[in-house]
Design a protein around this motif. Structure first.
Motif, PDB file in Angstrom:
ATOM      1  N   LEU A 592       0.823  -1.264  -0.157  1.00  0.00           N
ATOM      2  CA  LEU A 592      -0.134  -0.120   0.089  1.00  0.00           C
ATOM      3  C   LEU A 592       0.982   1.275   0.015  1.00  0.00           C
ATOM      4  CD1 LEU A 592      -2.978   1.062   0.136  1.00  0.00           C
ATOM      5  CD2 LEU A 592      -2.440   1.177   2.761  1.00  0.00           C
ATOM      6  N   TYR A 593       0.535   2.223  -0.958  1.00  0.00           N
ATOM      7  CA  TYR A 593       1.347   3.551  -0.949  1.00  0.00           C
ATOM      8  C   TYR A 593       0.320   4.356  -0.383  1.00  0.00           C
ATOM      9  CZ  TYR A 593       3.352   7.607  -3.107  1.00  0.00           C
ATOM     10  OH  TYR A 593       4.016   8.784  -3.645  1.00  0.00           O
ATOM     11  N   VAL A 594       0.806   5.316   0.942  1.00  0.00           N
ATOM     12  CA  VAL A 594       0.061   6.165   1.532  1.00  0.00           C
ATOM     13  C   VAL A 594       0.711   7.511   1.043  1.00  0.00           C
ATOM     14  CG1 VAL A 594      -0.437   7.294   3.551  1.00  0.00           C
ATOM     15  CG2 VAL A 594      -0.588   4.800   3.351  1.00  0.00           C
ATOM     16  N   LEU A 595      -0.207   8.385   0.111  1.00  0.00           N
ATOM     17  CA  LEU A 595       0.344   9.467  -0.579  1.00  0.00           C
ATOM     18  C   LEU A 595      -0.783  10.638   0.133  1.00  0.00           C
ATOM     19  CD1 LEU A 595       0.680  10.164  -4.287  1.00  0.00           C
ATOM     20  CD2 LEU A 595      -0.448  11.667  -2.938  1.00  0.00           C
ATOM     21  N   ALA A 596       0.084  11.530   0.989  1.00  0.00           N
ATOM     22  CA  ALA A 596      -0.795  12.508   1.728  1.00  0.00           C
ATOM     23  C   ALA A 596      -0.596  13.901   0.885  1.00  0.00           C
ATOM     24  CB  ALA A 596      -0.347  12.634   3.174  1.00  0.00           C
ATOM     25  N   THR A 597      -1.568  14.600   0.794  1.00  0.00           N
ATOM     26  CA  THR A 597      -1.533  15.889   0.134  1.00  0.00           C
ATOM     27  C   THR A 597      -1.155  17.134   1.048  1.00  0.00           C
ATOM     28  OG1 THR A 597      -3.775  16.095   0.230  1.00  0.00           O
ATOM     29  CG2 THR A 597      -3.098  14.998  -1.791  1.00  0.00           C
ATOM     30  N   GLU A 598      -0.967  16.866   2.349  1.00  0.00           N
ATOM     31  CA  GLU A 598      -1.109  18.069   3.429  1.00  0.00           C
ATOM     32  C   GLU A 598      -0.643  17.344   4.591  1.00  0.00           C
ATOM     33  OE1 GLU A 598      -3.617  21.790   4.353  1.00  0.00           O
ATOM     34  OE2 GLU A 598      -3.977  20.818   2.651  1.00  0.00           O
ATOM     35  N   ARG A 599       0.172  18.200   5.422  1.00  0.00           N
ATOM     36  CA  ARG A 599       0.358  17.773   6.880  1.00  0.00           C
ATOM     37  C   ARG A 599      -0.719  18.321   7.622  1.00  0.00           C
ATOM     38  NH1 ARG A 599       4.630  15.110   8.880  1.00  0.00           N
ATOM     39  NH2 ARG A 599       6.260  14.626   7.502  1.00  0.00           N
ATOM     40  N   HIS A 600      -1.028  17.741   8.769  1.00  0.00           N
ATOM     41  CA  HIS A 600      -2.133  18.277   9.642  1.00  0.00           C
ATOM     42  C   HIS A 600      -1.285  18.932  10.823  1.00  0.00           C
ATOM     43  CE1 HIS A 600      -4.012  14.790   7.650  1.00  0.00           C
ATOM     44  NE2 HIS A 600      -5.033  15.578   7.953  1.00  0.00           N
ATOM     45  N   SER A 602      -1.220  18.289  13.843  1.00  0.00           N
ATOM     46  CA  SER A 602      -0.896  17.470  14.866  1.00  0.00           C
ATOM     47  C   SER A 602       0.029  15.947  13.958  1.00  0.00           C
ATOM     48  CB  SER A 602      -1.924  16.588  15.502  1.00  0.00           C
ATOM     49  OG  SER A 602      -1.235  15.577  16.227  1.00  0.00           O
ATOM     50  N   ARG A 603       1.081  15.839  14.622  1.00  0.00           N
ATOM     51  CA  ARG A 603       1.832  14.719  14.055  1.00  0.00           C
ATOM     52  C   ARG A 603       1.301  13.383  14.213  1.00  0.00           C
ATOM     53  NH1 ARG A 603       7.125  15.027  17.663  1.00  0.00           N
ATOM     54  NH2 ARG A 603       5.416  16.022  19.071  1.00  0.00           N
ATOM     55  N   ARG A 604       0.426  13.243  15.092  1.00  0.00           N
ATOM     56  CA  ARG A 604      -0.239  12.047  15.417  1.00  0.00           C
ATOM     57  C   ARG A 604      -1.268  11.670  14.261  1.00  0.00           C
ATOM     58  NH1 ARG A 604      -4.615  12.083  18.174  1.00  0.00           N
ATOM     59  NH2 ARG A 604      -4.109  14.098  18.949  1.00  0.00           N
ATOM     60  N   ILE A 605      -1.856  12.672  13.722  1.00  0.00           N
ATOM     61  CA  ILE A 605      -2.910  12.395  12.469  1.00  0.00           C
ATOM     62  C   ILE A 605      -1.999  11.930  11.479  1.00  0.00           C
ATOM     63  CG2 ILE A 605      -4.768  13.388  11.124  1.00  0.00           C
ATOM     64  CD1 ILE A 605      -5.457  13.291  14.354  1.00  0.00           C
ATOM     65  N   ASP A 606      -0.942  12.584  11.178  1.00  0.00           N
ATOM     66  CA  ASP A 606      -0.152  12.260  10.420  1.00  0.00           C
ATOM     67  C   ASP A 606       0.295  10.605  10.495  1.00  0.00           C
ATOM     68  OD1 ASP A 606      -0.291  14.639   9.072  1.00  0.00           O
ATOM     69  OD2 ASP A 606       1.637  15.368   9.563  1.00  0.00           O
ATOM     70  N   ASN A 607       0.990  10.486  11.539  1.00  0.00           N
ATOM     71  CA  ASN A 607       1.332   9.145  12.062  1.00  0.00           C
ATOM     72  C   ASN A 607       0.004   7.864  11.528  1.00  0.00           C
ATOM     73  OD1 ASN A 607       3.841  10.140  12.365  1.00  0.00           O
ATOM     74  ND2 ASN A 607       3.558  10.199  14.464  1.00  0.00           N
ATOM     75  N   GLN A 608      -1.174   8.462  12.046  1.00  0.00           N
ATOM     76  CA  GLN A 608      -2.189   7.633  12.081  1.00  0.00           C
ATOM     77  C   GLN A 608      -2.480   7.300  10.295  1.00  0.00           C
ATOM     78  OE1 GLN A 608      -5.653   9.541  13.430  1.00  0.00           O
ATOM     79  NE2 GLN A 608      -5.220   9.184  15.487  1.00  0.00           N
ATOM     80  N   LEU A 609      -2.401   8.062   9.460  1.00  0.00           N
ATOM     81  CA  LEU A 609      -2.264   7.914   7.894  1.00  0.00           C
ATOM     82  C   LEU A 609      -1.229   6.967   7.640  1.00  0.00           C
ATOM     83  CD1 LEU A 609      -3.997   8.663   5.631  1.00  0.00           C
ATOM     84  CD2 LEU A 609      -2.471  10.605   5.197  1.00  0.00           C
ATOM     85  N   ARG A 610      -0.017   7.280   7.988  1.00  0.00           N
ATOM     86  CA  ARG A 610       1.352   6.505   7.562  1.00  0.00           C
ATOM     87  C   ARG A 610       0.927   5.078   7.992  1.00  0.00           C
ATOM     88  NH1 ARG A 610       6.059  10.672   8.210  1.00  0.00           N
ATOM     89  NH2 ARG A 610       6.471  10.755   6.206  1.00  0.00           N
ATOM     90  N   GLY A 611       0.402   4.825   9.325  1.00  0.00           N
ATOM     91  CA  GLY A 611       0.298   3.452   9.859  1.00  0.00           C
ATOM     92  C   GLY A 611      -0.743   2.703   9.045  1.00  0.00           C
ATOM     93  N   ARG A 612      -1.342   3.215   8.103  1.00  0.00           N
ATOM     94  CA  ARG A 612      -2.530   2.291   7.238  1.00  0.00           C
ATOM     95  C   ARG A 612      -1.543   1.409   6.411  1.00  0.00           C
ATOM     96  NH1 ARG A 612      -6.138   2.248  10.642  1.00  0.00           N
ATOM     97  NH2 ARG A 612      -6.279   4.473  11.566  1.00  0.00           N
ATOM     98  N   SER A 613      -0.373   1.788   6.140  1.00  0.00           N
ATOM     99  CA  SER A 613       0.537   0.941   5.280  1.00  0.00           C
ATOM    100  C   SER A 613       1.625   0.247   6.074  1.00  0.00           C
ATOM    101  CB  SER A 613       1.383   1.856   4.440  1.00  0.00           C
ATOM    102  OG  SER A 613       2.037   1.264   3.656  1.00  0.00           O
ATOM    103  N   GLY A 614       1.619  -0.755   5.810  1.00  0.00           N
ATOM    104  CA  GLY A 614       2.789  -1.628   6.306  1.00  0.00           C
ATOM    105  C   GLY A 614       2.337  -2.456   7.477  1.00  0.00           C
ATOM    106  N   ARG A 615       1.109  -2.953   7.645  1.00  0.00           N
ATOM    107  CA  ARG A 615       0.428  -3.722   8.656  1.00  0.00           C
ATOM    108  C   ARG A 615       1.040  -5.213   8.707  1.00  0.00           C
ATOM    109  NH1 ARG A 615      -3.534  -7.179   7.576  1.00  0.00           N
ATOM    110  NH2 ARG A 615      -4.282  -7.000   9.647  1.00  0.00           N
TER     111      ARG A 615
END
Length: 954
Positions: A592-600, A602-615
């Motif tokens: 899975l490729y997580v491609l984010a179009t903006e930073r939030h 909170s770093r935590r929200i970014d990490n939640q999005l990243r964490g969807r990949s590599g389970r």
């Protein structure tokens, strides 16, 4: 210089490493019992539950039983669910049992981990609450894990919206109760508005495990849960004021995006005053004179609604109503309403039906609700960045649990572009390239508006052609033989865009608040090769993105009408084989490729999005695409960054990629996180003051509901009222000619309903205030005793309890309003070099003391007047006020209250009396007076501000 901290960590390991190491012996002990548990029959395994309960009754602690209990759960999970908890999941369970937060990556099985400590703590018989972020997850987890609990002999309940009191009570009486944070909090508030102990649904606050603990205890901690009742309708006023705001220009107000504030300039104030005066809304004086304070409140809300709140980002319009969008999860929050008139201002702005404002009846923050539990634990994929806050406010440690398999995801450095347009062109190129090679793509956006903008760019052939022409223009601008890698990249992008245009656009799914009903289905198939899913930051909550797709979801969708049997089994096998084939394709393409179009923020929200990949050890990659025009970069980034990038020779369409950029962004995010932490910490300090008072009032209510023989309390109140009354009219050490005997006589009639010869007593030679006090007490006690004898003990007790509870609730609601008003202005004390918090503590205490004094007076006055009407039919219980639960600064939704009807009805029989028949000097002739009527005494004040301030609230 030697880094001693780093050296110590290398030698001894970090605090987290040492904590994990200390739990390893227990893991080994649980593993050693596995063969023994496997040898037990289902009945023998289930019998272990009763065996453990017997041991607890004999005095053994839960810690003593941890190893065998976890071994039983592991074996039970294998048999009931077909899942065997890994060793790291056992460690996670131990961390939760110790009352800490287990940080576990996405896909590591947090739902199963919770069953270990839940089972162990449920053995104590006090009930365990498992808290989730929405009704869907509460029901799913209760049903899924309920198979395990039922297998082991435990009962399971679930609390969701729409249940009646009987269903709620049954669910709370279970060994394990699943529910959302909102429902649990509202049940607590509603319980403390009931009139009978038997009507209360919650039983204890022993142990709670909070799933997505960062979302519930941090993101939602700033907004209280509120139960409220409707106030007067002011729809026309909102609509009128809303029309003024578009007439103002940008120079008439100032916007501070960092602080989320909007204020009028002097020019803007003058314009508004003219418009308000023409509309007849402005009283004498200027806008900020005390007579116009209510108008200022409405005008400020209208300005906020137009300048700070954006449609499709902060809220959407659906079915003629404003629906708030959660800024952290991107989900719709139907039923929630902003408080203090802001929601009405938004309704006026969007031209939808305006609902009446509400008055607070009861409120509590999640911070104070969850701190009531004897033991609290939580789990999430992202808590380490907020560890300080969890420690300071909740006393919770954060323990990072290692993954079962090593993480193989590649997190690439951010790409930063100068403009939003350049960024989106790069995003579209990257999405098409990933899709072409069969890689599933999850695209993260920050709002509905941006997710739909990107969707239109991918699905609209005309827009794809514009992007192709832009890229072709860059190819044409390259000098022959120069920058061969860039040329190859751009030419490949042009070829891919041509193919997408020929195919009629890029096939994709959009997952935002508009599609929340389809969330689980969209996410379940987001791991199919070549799938493109554009999501707001709600991506994947509660449903893992599995490479190849989700077998269970496909079976539910495709075989819903196929009955059990050979045909169904054959089709299930086909689906399983197909998903496995697709999984291998997705793995070969890089996961899975997580491609984010903006930073939030909170770093935590970014990490939640990243964490969807590599389970679970799957490969994967993630990358953030940014521009200098993004909100975070624009508001919190360095002002010099644009100039610096231009000096570095950054051309149109090019990106800068460097670890330094990542560090600069992280610093900006840390600033925002620290600021939000300070806001929450400050709010909590103020709420703690109210919370102390809330605890006193709620405990008092429970005692009153439990109380048999409340006569002592009532008598004590009556005596205190008499003491206060005498002290007020006969000041200490005052001469007899300074006594206010007429005032004392009037107060005696108003509060005690007795015609005592106070003037005759005062005329006696050598009489003292103590003598008058004792005589009044004796006369009042005699009148009360006669009344009680007339009623009989059973009715007397019911009447006392009803009036005590109703009066306490009325005054507590008024007290909450007073505290709200005090809280809104107390900050100005800072200008006088006084600490607003200390001032708030002192004044709120004085208000609380005044409330208790009013309670004594109101209860005494009512009980000395009350008469009983005997009825053949059952009388209704004391009426609950019309209520609406609120959250996110307020939440609506009608509530129903089932209540056992009492045997007798108590009523104040002094009903309505004609004004002509009222004697201004004799309150006993007034009958029932409306709270907003002019006081019959002739003072010119409203009744509630005159005699009604201490008279019966009939």
């Amino acid at each position: 210089m030697v880094n001693f901290g780093g050296l110590a960590r290398k030698i001894f390991g970090s605090v987290n490493d040492r904590r994990l190491k200390s739990l390893q012996p227990k893991v080994a002990a649980i593993n050693a019992l596995e063969s023994e548990m496997q040898a037990l029959s289902d009945e023998q395994l289930r019998a272990k539950t009763d065996e453990f309960r017997a041991q607890i009754a004999e005095g053994r602690s839960l810690d003593d039983l941890l190893v065998p209990a976890f071994a039983v759960v592991r074996e039970g999970a294998k048999r009931a669910l077909g899942l065997r908890p890994f060793d790291v999941q056992l460690i996670g369970g131990m961390v939760l049992h110790e009352g800490s937060i287990a940080e576990m990556k996405t896909g590591e099985g947090k739902t199963l981990v919770a069953t270990l400590p839940v089972y162990l703590n449920a053995l104590a018989g006090r009930g365990v609450h498992v808290v989730t972020v929405n009704d869907y997850l509460a029901q799913r987890d209760a049903e899924w894990m309920g198979k395990l609990y039922n297998f082991l002999g435990l009962s399971v309940g679930v609390i969701v919206h729409g249940l009646d009191d009987a269903q709620r009570k049954a669910a709370y009486d279970c060994d394990v109760t699943y529910g959302t944070n909102n429902e649990l909090g509202f049940d607590y508030l509603r319980d403390n508005m009931k009139y009978e102990r038997a009507q209360m649904v919650q039983r204890d606050h022993a142990f709670a495990i909070v799933d997505e603990v960062d979302s519930i205890l941090i993101d939602e901690a700033r907004t209280p849960l509120i139960i409220s009742g409707p106030l007067d309708d002011k729809s026309e006023l909102y609509i009128t004021i809303d029309k003024f705001i578009p007439k103002l220009s940008a120079e008439d107000y100032e916007i501070d995006e960092k602080q989320r504030t909007a204020t009028f300039t002097e020019e803007g104030t003058e314009k508004l005053e003219l418009m308000l005066a023409e509309a007849g809304l402005l009283k004498d004086g200027g806008l900020y004179d005390v007579e116009n304070v209510a108008i200022v409140h409405h005008v400020n809300n209208a300005l906020k609604a137009h300048t700070l709140f954006q449609r499709d980002k902060d809220y959407i319009v659906r079915n003629d109503e404003i629906v708030i969008i959660d800024e952290f999860t991107g989900r719709q929050m139907p039923g929630r309403r902003f408080s203090e008139g802001l929601h009405q201002a938004l309704e006026a702005k969007e031209g939808v039906a305006i609902q009446p404002e509400n008055q607070t009846l009861a409120s509590v923050t999640f911070q104070n609700y969850f701190r009531m539990y004897d033991k609290l634990a939580g789990m999430t994929g992202t808590a380490a960045t907020e560890a300080e806050e969890f420690g300071n406010i909740y006393g919770l440690d954060v323990v990072e649990i290692p993954t079962n398999l090593p993480v193989q995801r590649i997190d690439e450095d951010d790409e930063v572009y100068r403009t939003v347009e350049e960024k989106y062109v790069a995003v579209v190129i990257d999405i098409i390239a990933a899709q072409k090679k069969g890689q599933p793509v999850l695209v993260g956006t920050t709002s509905i508006e941006k997710s739909e903008l990107l969707s239109s760019m991918l699905g609209d052939v005309k827009k794809l052609k514009q992007i192709r022409d832009t890229v072709q223009g860059r190819v044409d601008a390259l000098k022959p033989g120069k920058e061969p890698e860039l040329r190859e990249y751009l030419e490949t992008a042009v070829a891919n865009l041509d193919a997408a245009i020929k195919a009629g656009g890029v096939k994709h799914e959009v997952l935002n608040a508009r599609q929340h009903e389809r969330e689980a289905h969209i996410v379940a198939q987001a791991g199919v090769p070549g799938a493109v899913t554009i999501a707001t930051n709600m991506a994947g909550r509660g449903t893992d993105i599995k490479l190849g797709g989700n077998v269970e979801m496909r079976i539910a969708d495709e075989l819903a009408d196929v009955p059990e049997g050979e045909e169904r089994d054959r089709r299930i096998a086909e689906i399983e084989a197909d998903v496995e084939r697709l999984k291998q394709q997705a793995l070969a393409a890089g996961g899975l490729y997580v491609l984010a179009t903006e930073r939030h923020e909170s770093r935590r929200i970014d990490n939640q999005l990243r964490g969807r990949s590599g389970r679970q050890g799957d490969p994967g990659r993630s990358k953030f695409f940014l521009s200098l025009q993004d909100d975070l970069m624009r508001i919190f980034g360095s002002d010099r960054m644009d100039g610096m990038l231009q000096k570095l020779g950054l051309k149109e369409g090019e990106a800068i990629v460097h670890p330094w950029i990542n560090k600069a962004l992280e610093k900006a995010q840390k600033k925002v996180e620290a600021r939000n932490f300070d806001i929450r910490k400050n709010l909590l300090k103020f709420d703690d003051v109210m919370n102390d008072q809330r605890k006193v009032v709620f405990e008092q209510r429970k005692e009153l509901m439990d109380g048999t023989g409340l006569s002592d309390t009532v008598t004590e109140m009556r005596h205190e009222v008499i003491e206060e009354m005498v002290a007020k009219h006969i000041p200490e050490k005052a001469y007899a000619d300074q006594w206010d005997i007429e005032g004392l006589k009037q107060a005696t009639v108003a509060l005690l309903n007795i015609d005592a010869p106070v003037d005759e007593w005062a005329a006696e030679e050598g009489i003292a205030d103590d003598d008058i006090r004792e005589r009044l007490i004796e006369a009042a006690d005699k009148a009360a005793a006669e009344r009680a004898e007339r009623f009989g003990p059973e009715i007397t007790e019911y009447v006392e309890k009803s009036i005590l509870l109703q009066t306490l609730d009325t005054l507590w609601r008024e007290h909450l309003v007073n505290l709200d008003h005090l809280r809104s202005v107390i900050g100005f004390r800072g200008y006088a070099q006084r600490d607003p918090l200390q001032e708030y503590k002192q004044e709120s205490f004085e208000l609380f003391q005044a409330m208790l004094a009013n309670l004594r007076q109101a209860v005494t006055a009512q009980l000395m007047r009350v008469e009983v009407v005997r009825e053949q039919a059952e009388a209704p219980p004391p009426e609950m006020p019309a209520m609406e639960p609120h959250h996110a600064n307020a939440t609506t939704g009608e509530d129903e209250f089932g209540a056992a009807a009492p045997e007798y009805g108590a009523a104040i029989v002094s009903g309505q009396v004609d004004a002509a028949d009222r004697d201004p000097n004799d309150p006993s002739t007034w009958g029932k007076v409306g709270r907003n009527e002019a006081c019959p005494c002739g003072s010119g004040k409203k009744y509630k501000h005159c005699h009604g301030a201490f008279a019966p609230t009939a």
